[in-house]
Scaffold this motif. Sequence first.
Motif, mmCIF file in Angstrom:
data_model
loop_
_atom_site.group_PDB
_atom_site.id
_atom_site.type_symbol
_atom_site.label_atom_id
_atom_site.label_comp_id
_atom_site.label_asym_id
_atom_site.label_seq_id
_atom_site.Cartn_x
_atom_site.Cartn_y
_atom_site.Cartn_z
ATOM 1 N N THR A 23 23.448 20.293 43.813
ATOM 2 C CA THR A 23 23.119 20.012 45.214
ATOM 3 C C THR A 23 21.640 20.246 45.476
ATOM 4 O OG1 THR A 23 25.347 20.592 45.953
ATOM 5 C CG2 THR A 23 23.598 20.659 47.607
ATOM 6 N N LEU A 24 21.107 21.363 44.946
ATOM 7 C CA LEU A 24 19.688 21.652 45.122
ATOM 8 C C LEU A 24 18.823 20.643 44.374
ATOM 9 C CD1 LEU A 24 17.459 23.444 46.228
ATOM 10 C CD2 LEU A 24 17.794 24.983 44.267
ATOM 11 N N ALA A 25 19.238 20.245 43.169
ATOM 12 C CA ALA A 25 18.478 19.246 42.414
ATOM 13 C C ALA A 25 18.448 17.911 43.150
ATOM 14 C CB ALA A 25 19.077 19.074 41.025
ATOM 15 N N LYS A 26 19.578 17.530 43.721
ATOM 16 C CA LYS A 26 19.651 16.275 44.484
ATOM 17 C C LYS A 26 18.713 16.335 45.678
ATOM 18 C CE LYS A 26 21.859 12.294 45.317
ATOM 19 N NZ LYS A 26 21.952 11.159 44.387
ATOM 20 N N LYS A 27 18.690 17.463 46.349
ATOM 21 C CA LYS A 27 17.832 17.637 47.519
ATOM 22 C C LYS A 27 16.360 17.625 47.117
ATOM 23 C CE LYS A 27 19.187 20.900 50.248
ATOM 24 N NZ LYS A 27 19.416 22.251 50.850
ATOM 25 N N THR A 28 16.047 18.185 45.949
ATOM 26 C CA THR A 28 14.655 18.337 45.520
ATOM 27 C C THR A 28 14.115 17.098 44.809
ATOM 28 O OG1 THR A 28 15.057 20.713 45.216
ATOM 29 C CG2 THR A 28 13.063 19.793 44.215
ATOM 30 N N PHE A 29 14.904 16.543 43.882
ATOM 31 C CA PHE A 29 14.410 15.465 43.028
ATOM 32 C C PHE A 29 15.063 14.104 43.287
ATOM 33 C CE2 PHE A 29 14.217 19.420 40.389
ATOM 34 C CZ PHE A 29 12.842 19.574 40.398
ATOM 35 N N GLY A 30 16.158 14.100 44.026
ATOM 36 C CA GLY A 30 16.834 12.836 44.298
ATOM 37 C C GLY A 30 17.920 12.495 43.298
ATOM 38 N N PHE A 31 18.225 13.380 42.357
ATOM 39 C CA PHE A 31 19.314 13.167 41.400
ATOM 40 C C PHE A 31 19.868 14.521 41.009
ATOM 41 C CE2 PHE A 31 15.373 13.426 38.962
ATOM 42 C CZ PHE A 31 15.673 14.409 38.031
ATOM 43 N N ASP A 32 21.071 14.520 40.441
ATOM 44 C CA ASP A 32 21.628 15.775 39.947
ATOM 45 C C ASP A 32 21.867 15.674 38.446
ATOM 46 O OD1 ASP A 32 24.179 14.594 39.400
ATOM 47 O OD2 ASP A 32 24.781 14.902 41.488
ATOM 48 N N PHE A 33 22.418 16.731 37.862
ATOM 49 C CA PHE A 33 22.551 16.833 36.412
ATOM 50 C C PHE A 33 24.002 16.737 35.954
ATOM 51 C CE2 PHE A 33 18.422 18.399 37.297
ATOM 52 C CZ PHE A 33 17.661 18.247 36.160
ATOM 53 N N GLU A 34 24.901 16.273 36.818
ATOM 54 C CA GLU A 34 26.306 16.250 36.447
ATOM 55 C C GLU A 34 26.576 15.260 35.320
ATOM 56 O OE1 GLU A 34 30.182 17.806 36.730
ATOM 57 O OE2 GLU A 34 28.195 18.487 37.421
ATOM 58 N N LEU A 35 25.910 14.122 35.353
ATOM 59 C CA LEU A 35 26.083 13.140 34.278
ATOM 60 C C LEU A 35 25.611 13.714 32.948
ATOM 61 C CD1 LEU A 35 26.906 10.272 33.472
ATOM 62 C CD2 LEU A 35 24.604 9.503 34.104
ATOM 63 N N LEU A 36 24.527 14.471 32.966
ATOM 64 C CA LEU A 36 24.045 15.111 31.744
ATOM 65 C C LEU A 36 25.079 16.110 31.234
ATOM 66 C CD1 LEU A 36 21.327 15.200 30.024
ATOM 67 C CD2 LEU A 36 20.903 17.361 31.195
ATOM 68 N N TYR A 37 25.676 16.869 32.151
ATOM 69 C CA TYR A 37 26.693 17.851 31.765
ATOM 70 C C TYR A 37 27.907 17.163 31.155
ATOM 71 C CZ TYR A 37 30.355 21.374 32.181
ATOM 72 O OH TYR A 37 31.384 22.232 31.913
ATOM 73 N N LYS A 38 28.398 16.116 31.801
ATOM 74 C CA LYS A 38 29.594 15.429 31.321
ATOM 75 C C LYS A 38 29.360 14.748 29.982
ATOM 76 C CE LYS A 38 31.761 14.694 35.827
ATOM 77 N NZ LYS A 38 32.192 13.703 36.853
ATOM 78 N N SER A 39 28.118 14.395 29.694
ATOM 79 C CA SER A 39 27.802 13.748 28.413
ATOM 80 C C SER A 39 27.709 14.746 27.273
ATOM 81 C CB SER A 39 26.477 12.988 28.534
ATOM 82 O OG SER A 39 25.387 13.895 28.606
ATOM 83 N N GLY A 40 27.705 16.044 27.603
ATOM 84 C CA GLY A 40 27.557 17.071 26.571
ATOM 85 C C GLY A 40 26.121 17.392 26.219
ATOM 86 N N LEU A 41 25.154 16.796 26.940
ATOM 87 C CA LEU A 41 23.740 16.997 26.622
ATOM 88 C C LEU A 41 23.123 18.179 27.363
ATOM 89 C CD1 LEU A 41 22.646 13.262 26.497
ATOM 90 C CD2 LEU A 41 22.734 14.860 24.582
ATOM 91 N N TRP A 42 23.837 18.745 28.327
ATOM 92 C CA TRP A 42 23.407 20.012 28.912
ATOM 93 C C TRP A 42 23.884 21.084 27.949
ATOM 94 C CZ3 TRP A 42 23.917 21.298 34.830
ATOM 95 C CH2 TRP A 42 23.367 22.557 35.081
ATOM 96 N N ASN A 43 23.071 21.332 26.933
ATOM 97 C CA ASN A 43 23.502 22.160 25.802
ATOM 98 C C ASN A 43 22.620 23.391 25.642
ATOM 99 O OD1 ASN A 43 21.117 21.177 24.610
ATOM 100 N ND2 ASN A 43 22.195 19.461 23.659
ATOM 101 N N ASP A 44 22.681 24.027 24.480
ATOM 102 C CA ASP A 44 21.964 25.287 24.292
ATOM 103 C C ASP A 44 20.461 25.099 24.109
ATOM 104 O OD1 ASP A 44 21.956 24.178 21.783
ATOM 105 O OD2 ASP A 44 22.976 25.834 20.784
ATOM 106 N N ARG A 45 19.958 23.893 24.219
ATOM 107 C CA ARG A 45 18.514 23.676 24.223
ATOM 108 C C ARG A 45 17.977 23.552 25.647
ATOM 109 N NH1 ARG A 45 15.475 23.033 19.972
ATOM 110 N NH2 ARG A 45 16.424 22.928 17.917
ATOM 111 N N TYR A 46 18.880 23.554 26.622
ATOM 112 C CA TYR A 46 18.469 23.475 28.034
ATOM 113 C C TYR A 46 18.960 24.745 28.725
ATOM 114 C CZ TYR A 46 17.897 21.762 32.818
ATOM 115 O OH TYR A 46 17.526 21.617 34.141
ATOM 116 N N HIS A 47 18.029 25.645 29.052
ATOM 117 C CA HIS A 47 18.371 26.957 29.583
ATOM 118 C C HIS A 47 17.970 27.036 31.051
ATOM 119 C CE1 HIS A 47 18.443 28.014 25.271
ATOM 120 N NE2 HIS A 47 17.271 27.421 25.205
ATOM 121 N N THR A 48 18.907 27.432 31.909
ATOM 122 C CA THR A 48 18.615 27.581 33.327
ATOM 123 C C THR A 48 18.413 29.050 33.672
ATOM 124 O OG1 THR A 48 21.015 27.494 33.666
ATOM 125 C CG2 THR A 48 19.771 25.483 34.128
#
Length: 293
Positions: A23-48
């Motif tokens: 929600t915050l990403a959508k508000k800030t950048f205009g997109f979110d990361f859910e598609l990245l998560y569902k694809s399996g690419l939100w992985n251990d090389r991307y740290h929040t």
Amino acid sequence: MMTALQAVTAFAHKQNLRKSFNTLAKKTFGFDFELLYKSGLWNDRYHTHAFADEAQIVANVSVSSLSLHIQQRKMKAIQIGTVMTDPSYQNQGLSTQLLQRVIQQYEQDTDLMYLFSRRGVEGFYEKLGFTAVEEHLFSIPVSAALYPVPDYRKLQPAVNPQDMVVLLDRYGKRHPQSDILDVSDAQHILGFHTLYDPEIEIIELLEPAALLLYKKIGQTMHLYEVISQTKLTWREIRDYVSQSGITEVIFHFTPTFPDLEPIAHKHTERDTLFVNKPELLPAVFQFPELSHA
């Protein structure tokens, strides 16, 4: 009365926090990361690294782990991105605190830390030990004459999961195509761009065995990636790039084809690069566009 904020990390699989992050990403950048998560690419090389007010993510700084090849020397690097703060929590120094935590956690184990940000914030990142560095853009003129384009296969990883497998597998085995500056081990970032930018075209060449990622805009070919397990010459891919009507090729990386001398221009249209060790970088270069987190 506002509750105390909690530092949270690695919350991709915590649905309520991920939803708030998106929600915050959508508000800030205009997109979110859910598609990245569902694809399996939100992985251990991307740290929040974030602050949460109960189940609400209110500020975040993310880190992408990758490898840099600077003048053929391989280095460990992190790229900082997804720097965002909810408007209701701004002016509290939350981004500064998160960046300080990230720097402290990673600086001993990495050769270089860097990020891209809009112009006009040099002072903010300089206080944290980063220096603004100028990049260059490379181009060549080409003939608009009609040449036959050799056979190729088009990949569509955003709609065909098997094509994504092919793309990421080839990328993982690629030979760095630039002797000056190149990036590897960044499959999650490349996958992000191909999922979120439908204008990127990807073709698989039959000879040589390679993938090209590009956009055609008017009479300009914007070449973003050349993926091959061997070092290629320009002659080997020229006919695929110099398609009908194209009069200019712009390289969105640092090209070092042995049979090509591109023109270097100062890059004034993209975000500013900030690095913690500018002395490690070459004099004239461009980070690959599709490695931007």
